[in-house]
Structure formats: C-alpha cells, structure tokens
Design a protein around this motif. Sequence first.
Motif, PDB file in Angstrom:
ATOM      1  N   GLN A 177       0.872  -1.206   0.148  1.00  0.00           N
ATOM      2  CA  GLN A 177      -0.048  -0.036  -0.142  1.00  0.00           C
ATOM      3  C   GLN A 177       0.936   1.237   0.127  1.00  0.00           C
ATOM      4  O   GLN A 177       0.526   2.313  -0.514  1.00  0.00           O
ATOM      5  CB  GLN A 177      -0.825  -0.148   1.236  1.00  0.00           C
ATOM      6  N   LEU A 178       1.944   1.255   0.877  1.00  0.00           N
ATOM      7  CA  LEU A 178       2.964   2.130   0.705  1.00  0.00           C
ATOM      8  C   LEU A 178       3.480   2.853  -0.569  1.00  0.00           C
ATOM      9  O   LEU A 178       3.906   3.803  -0.765  1.00  0.00           O
ATOM     10  CB  LEU A 178       3.908   2.147   1.943  1.00  0.00           C
ATOM     11  N   GLN A 179       3.700   1.770  -1.670  1.00  0.00           N
ATOM     12  CA  GLN A 179       3.874   2.145  -2.822  1.00  0.00           C
ATOM     13  C   GLN A 179       3.041   3.081  -3.732  1.00  0.00           C
ATOM     14  O   GLN A 179       3.315   3.628  -4.772  1.00  0.00           O
ATOM     15  CB  GLN A 179       4.096   1.006  -3.783  1.00  0.00           C
ATOM     16  N   PHE A 180       1.751   3.429  -3.159  1.00  0.00           N
ATOM     17  CA  PHE A 180       0.729   3.810  -3.815  1.00  0.00           C
ATOM     18  C   PHE A 180       0.262   5.287  -3.149  1.00  0.00           C
ATOM     19  O   PHE A 180      -0.772   5.929  -3.131  1.00  0.00           O
ATOM     20  CB  PHE A 180      -0.605   2.996  -4.044  1.00  0.00           C
ATOM     21  N   ILE A 181       0.947   5.720  -2.040  1.00  0.00           N
ATOM     22  CA  ILE A 181       0.565   6.820  -1.286  1.00  0.00           C
ATOM     23  C   ILE A 181       1.014   8.143  -2.209  1.00  0.00           C
ATOM     24  O   ILE A 181       1.958   8.358  -2.847  1.00  0.00           O
ATOM     25  CB  ILE A 181       1.335   6.925   0.102  1.00  0.00           C
ATOM     26  N   THR A 182      -0.169   8.792  -1.962  1.00  0.00           N
ATOM     27  CA  THR A 182       0.156  10.128  -2.857  1.00  0.00           C
ATOM     28  C   THR A 182      -0.072  11.409  -1.973  1.00  0.00           C
ATOM     29  O   THR A 182      -0.533  11.390  -1.035  1.00  0.00           O
ATOM     30  CB  THR A 182      -0.966  10.327  -3.985  1.00  0.00           C
ATOM     31  N   TYR A 183       0.822  12.526  -2.542  1.00  0.00           N
ATOM     32  CA  TYR A 183       0.788  13.883  -1.562  1.00  0.00           C
ATOM     33  C   TYR A 183      -0.058  14.712  -2.816  1.00  0.00           C
ATOM     34  O   TYR A 183       0.374  14.796  -3.935  1.00  0.00           O
ATOM     35  CB  TYR A 183       1.863  14.173  -1.390  1.00  0.00           C
ATOM     36  N   THR A 184      -1.037  15.759  -2.356  1.00  0.00           N
ATOM     37  CA  THR A 184      -1.409  16.738  -3.130  1.00  0.00           C
ATOM     38  C   THR A 184      -1.535  17.889  -2.369  1.00  0.00           C
ATOM     39  O   THR A 184      -1.929  18.206  -1.350  1.00  0.00           O
ATOM     40  CB  THR A 184      -3.132  16.381  -3.501  1.00  0.00           C
ATOM     41  N   ASN A 185      -0.679  18.773  -3.135  1.00  0.00           N
ATOM     42  CA  ASN A 185      -0.643  20.193  -2.454  1.00  0.00           C
ATOM     43  C   ASN A 185      -1.801  20.994  -2.663  1.00  0.00           C
ATOM     44  O   ASN A 185      -2.323  21.190  -3.719  1.00  0.00           O
ATOM     45  CB  ASN A 185       0.461  21.171  -3.284  1.00  0.00           C
ATOM     46  N   THR A 186      -2.343  21.608  -1.392  1.00  0.00           N
ATOM     47  CA  THR A 186      -3.614  22.241  -1.703  1.00  0.00           C
ATOM     48  C   THR A 186      -3.699  23.683  -1.535  1.00  0.00           C
ATOM     49  O   THR A 186      -4.467  24.488  -1.578  1.00  0.00           O
ATOM     50  CB  THR A 186      -4.786  21.700  -0.612  1.00  0.00           C
ATOM     51  N   LEU A 187      -2.545  24.249  -0.588  1.00  0.00           N
ATOM     52  CA  LEU A 187      -2.401  25.597  -0.306  1.00  0.00           C
ATOM     53  C   LEU A 187      -1.393  26.033  -1.346  1.00  0.00           C
ATOM     54  O   LEU A 187      -0.286  25.790  -1.239  1.00  0.00           O
ATOM     55  CB  LEU A 187      -1.688  25.695   1.132  1.00  0.00           C
TER      56      LEU A 187
END
Lengths: 581, 581
Positions: free
Chosen positions: B262-272
């Motif tokens: 699962q850790l291979q598919f973690i995403t981060y999205t910048n929102t500010l």
Amino acid sequence: WGKSSTGTIHSCQPFMDSANQCHGSFGAAMASCTSHTDRIEMRSLHKTVLLVLVASVVLVLAVLHSWPTRAYSTVDVRQRPGTGVERLLAERLPEPDPSAGTIPYRVRESVAGLLAHNGCVCEGERAGVNLPFAQLLFPRVSAHPLHTAFQPSQLDEMKRRRAKEYQGFQMRSQTPADLLIVTEANSPLQYPTQGVEVRPLKTILIPGLALKDLPRDIYTLNFSASLGTFNMAAEVEGVKVRGDGEMHMTLSSCVLPNLNRQLQFITYTNTLFHPSTADTVQLETEGHQALFTIKIRHGVTPRLYNTGGDADKEYNISTLVTIATKTFLRYNKLQDLIDSIRRYYPTVTIVIADDSENPKMVSGPYIEHYVMPFGKGWFAGRNLAVSQVTTKYVLWVDDDFIFTANTKLEKLVEVLEKTTLDLVGGAVREATGYTATYRQTISIEAGEEEGDCLHMRRGFHHAIDGFPNCVVTDGVINFFLARTDKVQQVGFDPRLARVAHMGNENPVDWLTQDDEVFKEQYLPLLGWVQDSSFLLSECEGVLLQKFALSCQLPLRTHCTVGTPINSYLIHQQVFLQASIQ
Amino acid sequence: WGKSSTGTIHSCQPFMDSANQCHGSFGAAMASCTSHTDRIEMRSLHKTVLLVLVASVVLVLAVLHSWPTRAYSTVDVRQRPGTGVERLLAERLPEPDPSAGTIPYRVRESVAGLLAHNGCVCEGERAGVNLPFAQLLFPRVSAHPLHTAFQPSQLDEMKRRRAKEYQGFQMRSQTPADLLIVTEANSPLQYPTQGVEVRPLKTILIPGLALKDLPRDIYTLNFSASLGTFNMAAEVEGVKVRGDGEMHMTLSSCVLPNLNRQLQFITYTNTLFHPSTADTVQLETEGHQALFTIKIRHGVTPRLYNTGGDADKEYNISTLVTIATKTFLRYNKLQDLIDSIRRYYPTVTIVIADDSENPKMVSGPYIEHYVMPFGKGWFAGRNLAVSQVTTKYVLWVDDDFIFTANTKLEKLVEVLEKTTLDLVGGAVREATGYTATYRQTISIEAGEEEGDCLHMRRGFHHAIDGFPNCVVTDGVINFFLARTDKVQQVGFDPRLARVAHMGNENPVDWLTQDDEVFKEQYLPLLGWVQDSSFLLSECEGVLLQKFALSCQLPLRTHCTVGTPINSYLIHQQVFLQASIQ
C-alpha cells in the motif's frame, strides 16, 4: 581485534584516562586578513641608495610575482552529461520487496488521474455561432498550436536546436541537492538529512552525527565526499583517525561513547569552488550506508531599500514607490496621465520608456524620460522602465490611465508591506463605467519532450486573511504594485513584441474579432521564449498547444484589491506577437 | 487484536485472497481541459425567439456567475515570525547523549579556526611611505568604514530601518526546506530524505516509503502535513485507511507485506497555493517518528535562445552576441569603437545606453541607441543596456575600447558554449602596450547583526581543464562575455552611481592618488545596497568594514582568457560612489 570494513586491522588501545581539559574556545580564533604577498618594512635610507634598492627590489619582486604562490588545482567545468553522483544514488535506491510485487491492488481513478502522465494534449473547441456576447455567454476553450510559427521545412531544425539548448540548460542547472535519496531503515547511523550548508571554500561542523550500534569489538565509520574534505575541530581520546584533511576519512574506536563524542567535532571544508552546488556525503559503517547532502552556496544578500518616513506615520509614497509606464505615439494621453498623478502625488518619480517614431521631449520635476529606438515594443519598454527603478516598489500603469481621488496607492502599499506577496493588482475603471479586475490562474501540465501544456482559466486560488476583496491568483490586470527587486529579477523578455491596440474600444467588437486577431497575430514560438510577464496579464485565457510557451512564475503571487468583478477578457490590450530572431 | 498507537482498536481481518487484477493504467487518464462554466449547445432557432432567449439567459447566467462555483479557502499571507514547523523541528533534534558531554577533547586550532565565528573585524594597515610603485611593491590592506556615510545622529534610525527591512526579507525568503532535520537511528521507517517535489496544487506519488518493523500484531503508520493532503492511487486488500484525502492519514494492517505494498501507492496533493515553498511531512509508527520535506514549486522554465547557424560550422556571432556599452560625453571615442567593431563584425547588434547632457544621435545599421536622463550613471546605464539584449550572449565593452584583429569574440563564445560558466572576461591592452586581465577573489566572512566582512584579493580559485590561460575567479575586467539570462537575472543596481575617470592615464599617478580618491569618493552604504556588479570588477581590492557592502554572487564564475598577467589595480576605471536615496 576486529576487522573493520576497510579491510585493515585496527589495534584497539585502552582508553587513556587523562586530565585533558577543553582549552581555548571555538570562537576565539579570528580570520587572518593579510594578503598573500609578504610585506617588507621600510626603514629610512639615503635617497640614491634607496632608488637603487627600489629598482632591484622591483626586479626581484617582478620575478617572484610571476611564480604562483600556491599550487592551484584544476577543475573540469566542461558540459558533460551525467555524473558519478546520479549513478551512485540510483544504485542505492532500495529495491522494492520482490514478494510485494505479487500483491494485487485496485486503482483509485480519482487519485491516479491526478498524477502527471507527461502526455498532455491541448485541443480547443470548435467555434459556435458568432453572436454578440458569444464569448461572454458561452466561453469556449481555445487552443493555439504554436508550432505553426515555423515553416514545416524549418521545424525539424528548430526542434534540434532547441533540444541542444535545453540540454545545455539542464547540465548547468542540475544539482545533487535535487536527487532522490531514500534512507535505510533499521540503520545504526544517525545523520542530518536536510539543512546542512556551507559557504564556498569555507568550513562547518557537521551536526547530528552519531552511531547507535549494537555492542561490537570495534566501531568504524567511513566518510566520503567529492567537493570537499573532512577533518576534526577537536580530538577525542581513544578514537583513531585516518584521512583527516582529505576527501575520505575513517574513524575507528573500541569505545562507542568516545566515537560519538568525536562525531560531534567532525568538520567539512569545501575545496572545489562553485557558487551554487551540493556535495553528496557517503557515510558507511559495518553493513550500513547512508547518503546526505551538504549544500555549497553563497549566502543570499538581500536588496534592502530605505523606506523613508516614520513607521508609525503614513506611508511616504514618494520614497517607497516609482511609477513606471511605456508610451507610444500618444503624448496627449501621457500628459493627461502625468497631470492626474501630480494632483495627488506631486513628488513621486515617474519613469517613462518611449519608443515613439519621432520622440518628443517629456519633462518636469521627478520625471525620467527614456528614449528607445522606434517600435522596440512593450516588453522591451517595460524591461527598460523597471531596470531604472530605485525605490522599494514599482507601480505599473499604462500611458492612457488616469489617476482619480480613488487611486489610493497607500492601499496597495499596505498589502505588500503587511504580507509576503510580491505583487498586487488593482482595478481599472473604463470610460463606460465598467470596472475590471483580472484574475487568471495558470497551471502547467507536463508534456513529453515536445513541450508542456499551459492552461489559463479565469479564477483565483485563495481568499486572503485580513484583506477582504483580495485573493491570491497568478495573473492580474496591468495596473499593479510590485516589489522592485522581484520584478527586476524576473523581468520582461525583450524578444517578445506586442501588437498595438486595434484602436477599437467597443467591447463587443473586440469580442467578435478576438479569435481572428489571435490567429493572425499570435505567432507561436517553439520553446525559445518564456513570457515572464505572463504573471502580469499578458496572456489571454487560452489553452496553448504543447509546443511552447511555458511561463516563469517565480513571484509569490499577488492579490487584486478592489471589487471582485469578474473580467470577461474585455481588456485585451495585449496581443502576443512572438517572433524568432 | 492489537491496539494501534492512535488509541483505537483495529480489528484484524484475515487477508482476503481474491483474483483482484490490476486494471487500467496510471498513464491513461488525461487532464480535463474544460472550463468551470457549463456550456450550452446552440441549435438553430428563430431570430426573435433567439434574442429573447439570449436576453433571459444572460440574466440567468449573470446571476449564476456571481455565485462562487466552489468554496475557496483562505490563506494567511501576513508576515509573521516563526511557524509551527521550526518549533517542531527544533523539538525533534536528537538530544546529545548526556554521558558524552563528560568525555574530554583537545581542540585542533588549525581546523577550529576555520569555523565561522560571526564576529569579523576588518581593519586596514597604516599607510607606509608614499613612494612611486608603493602599492605595487608593498600592497597594503585597506579597509573602508562604511558607516561613516551617515551622520552620527542618523545612524541609529538607519540601523533600525535596515533591521526592519531585513526582517521582512527573512520572513519572505525562509523555507522549511532549509531547516535542519536529523534522521533517527535504528528506526523501522524507510522514507525519502531528499528529492521529493510537487508542482503547486498538483499530485505526486511519494517514493521510497516502507515499514521494516519487527513482527507485531498490527502495524500502523500516521501521515501528517500542513500544505497538502494524502491519498492512495490504488487500494490494497488488508489495509485499513482513515483520513484519505486529508492532511492527516492513518494506515493500519496486520500483514506487513500488504502495508508495504500500500505504501507504494501513497500520494501527496498540494492544496495551499504557493509558488515556492516546502511541506514538512511527519511520519509516525509505534515508538518512532520521521520528518521529511516535499518541495512545492513551479518547474523552472528555461530561457532558450536560437543560436542560428549550423552547430558544425563556426559560431554565428551576429546571432549569438549583442555588444552593449554605456557612453557619456565622448561621442568621438564611441564612434571609434563602433568603427572598429564594424571592421570585424559588420552585422552584430550594438546597444548603447547614453546619459550625456546634450545627447547626439548615434545611428547606423544594427545600432540601438537609448537616451537616458542626464547623468543617471554607469550602473543604471548598464542595467538599461542589458535589459534590451535579445541574443544568447551579451558582450560588455567600455565606450573607449577599440576592437583589433586580436579581438576574437569566437574564443569567448567557445568558453561559454563548452563549459558551465556564466561569464568570461577578456584582456584589455592599454595604449602603453600593457595588457591587463583582472582576477579578484571575493569571500564573505560572517559578522554579527551589524553586517558581514567582504574580503577581496587578487587571485583565482582554479585553473580550467581544456582551457589553458583560463582560471575560475570571482571578479574580472570590464570586458567580458556573459549569458544574457544570467546577467539580466542579477542585473546592476541603478541606485549606485559612478564617478567618472580621473582623466589621468599615468599608472603611477593613479597609484599614488588611489587612497586619496577612495576616501573622498567612496561613500559607504549601510547595508541598503548590494553591488551586484561586484562580479564585474567594480570593487577595488579593499577590505570593507563590517557595516555594509555585501555582494550578490549568484553567477557561476568566470574565467579570464588571455595572457595571465596579474593586474596591479592599475585599471581602476571605477570608483564606487554609493549614495542613499
């Protein structure tokens, strides 16, 4: 006696208890300010003897001077693709667990779709019925194929040249500080992963180093770098050091607390000069490795401006702000602008860039008039005007604007004084009474090597705490206040020329003409040029084809002050005419 | 059933074997290019009915447009000292082992002395006998106390203003990406310590995440960020997720391989939104914590120039180079310069910045003449001239230079084409036959809040592979070729004015006059101004007092091509006159 990982046998000496006190302090030493050449102290001598002596001394010194006083090392600054560092890092990325590869997963489209896929396609929509207010009611997505600037026969050659230039750019701008490093789990090494920085050719202590290993007979730590050397600011008993003052250093000890004490005094000295780069340090101990980066760069020296006046009183606009504008063939409008400014700000400096055909003299107190060759264009003119500003802020106006009692520059200044924004756009009221602000969001979608896609949409990102009616966006109207140092740093590319106003002020006519005008006058550029003025409302609300125009967006974005009326692209004062030189 | 570190109880479900295949591909989704407003498709209608409909639709849309299409979040961009991140990082720095503090050490002065001690003192040496060639034979160290520019009564006020401006600068320029992070030893967490970057408001996969823990009943991993949210691009069986799509997310599982998958598919999205900042991500599992940084910034869009010509043939100087100069009151010399250039380079563009009192017209093919207000100065003139350059390289010359058959621009171009350097200085031969290059090294020594010390010495850093007679240094003579984009980025500060030549070409007289001239005309600046032209041989070989002049040194330094004769400060064509505006 244990065998260290370097393959040699270190004898383990018993720890010598001694009354070694710490002496001196680190801060006491002062850097020597003497120059390299030896100085000779003169005593009084007879004049003629003096002259003879001087003559011979000159001769001798001339000979001495031509001998280098120290051995200089050679650097290789030729452009070369790839370095040892990238390979090293690529090799060190942890292998994914092979068993994990068999575990199935279900794609979450809503998230997976957000990831960059490097294959953007920008296509516009077909024109609908050409009615009045058509663009107003039914905003269409337009796309501009920029590669059509070139004859098909030229295209390949242009792409080849561009690829070569881009490659050179990448070689100059890549830094080891941006490469991916993944830390090893369950490693006894403690080290700094971020925040270690040294000025070129200077020395620092490396913070945070420690070895938290299981009990062993002997502990060894290897240091390796390529742009500098390691050493110790202090020596600790019971720790053996090899290679101090070199690019590869080894510490070994039988007593872990002593090794860790020694690790508090490890220094790094940059020896290969570069004003902005990074050294990748390799740490190694039995069975474990670690990589971290030391940034090597000059400190940033700020450009600070004298703000004049007292902080508690009102803003001193004349000290803080220079008004800049570009004029072309309409001196009457320009004079109206100047007269209107003077009614409210009698002593603020006005900088005028003028590329008219037969330039007239424009003078007056606090007026600076710059005459350019005929028709150099808006971008060159703006770059010229801002290059001459000596105040903290620069206010951009068009030469056909008029200041009114509502044009309160203090409000714009307050936004920049109180926030971290770089630029703030105002609102422009037309003769018709229509007041426009202008908010564009710009986003870049990665493409393949042909180029990226630039998307522009009406809108903004966030509202701003403490400033109602003010929003954070990417593009504003061309009436704005900005930090001078930032605008000068980004600049306006003089390669872009601008087609003048159509001369037709009827918004409806502008709208219907819009698409035709664009197709005729928008000559795209194959990635040669970036429009750094993008930020400042040059670009229209269009989708650009993959081929080219990406924009530099380094400024902290800006907010628009004033009534948040949506602008409908009516104020299209700029048609971008880009040309290959 | 284990209790996770968050305090809740996660039931541990047996792993569901299924035939879940991976479907779809990550690359398939294409970003939507539609605008936010709904589009209405027009079908043919009767004209009057159409007009009525249009009118009502306009009304309706006007109402709809004034309703925000989405909820906008608010950002706080006010200048505020300190953030949660710094405190967090400071708390997390590992405590030095208390027992280690008792282990004695012996200071190694040769190394400890190199460390910055933030207390530099710059003092000159007393003048010796004033003989001919005195400075030549016995170079003295001179120092310039820059605070004497201000009346003592003003000094405190100036220092206060400067401190306030500097504080604002620091608040705008500090980034979490520069803060010290030390990794924890013996942690089961594997994560990226460098190289993770996301474009503003975009989404990325976080690479390199894994948990290599000892066997447990249940494994939990907490994610925490402040400028963006976490999610999963794919879901794996047997892993429970809470807070996906939020700034705090928790994963838990009983099966470690599944969690790692699962850790291979973690995403981060910048929102500010912010064009250049970093988010500090906190990872946490039972008993262990880790911090790493995700850089949030726009991609750098290169400024690429069309080089013209064929890569295999000789360099096309007219396409590659623009010659820039500044002139003042000596049109005869300027015309001599132009004539000499034309003998060898008939079509190269020459840009002339002119701040003479009664400007004459200067014209000719490929000549661009810019008229400035009288006496604006050399820095303003240089900034103007380079602001107009549209070629890849700019060649700076003085208006009293002459081109000869030896002035081979191709040699200078070759250096910049083949290396990563930004600027290359040439050699200037005087009427006397004396040929000078000019090499200055510049180093900055940290001071306290009063300012730093700037040291300038004759010399260079390294020789250059492949280019004999070429060395890497910090300052060159004012005859140089440079990358236009770099020079435009650094610029020349128009706030600095320059005193003209003394008019005396006798080197000996120059030398003896040197010190006097400096004391009279060098009006120091209390840290308001940086001399970005430093790099370009403005500053003399002097030691400057702590108070002020620090220089911006962002350019990759340059080499001097030509005979490496040491210059003895004879070519002091520039006296720096800095003034407060």
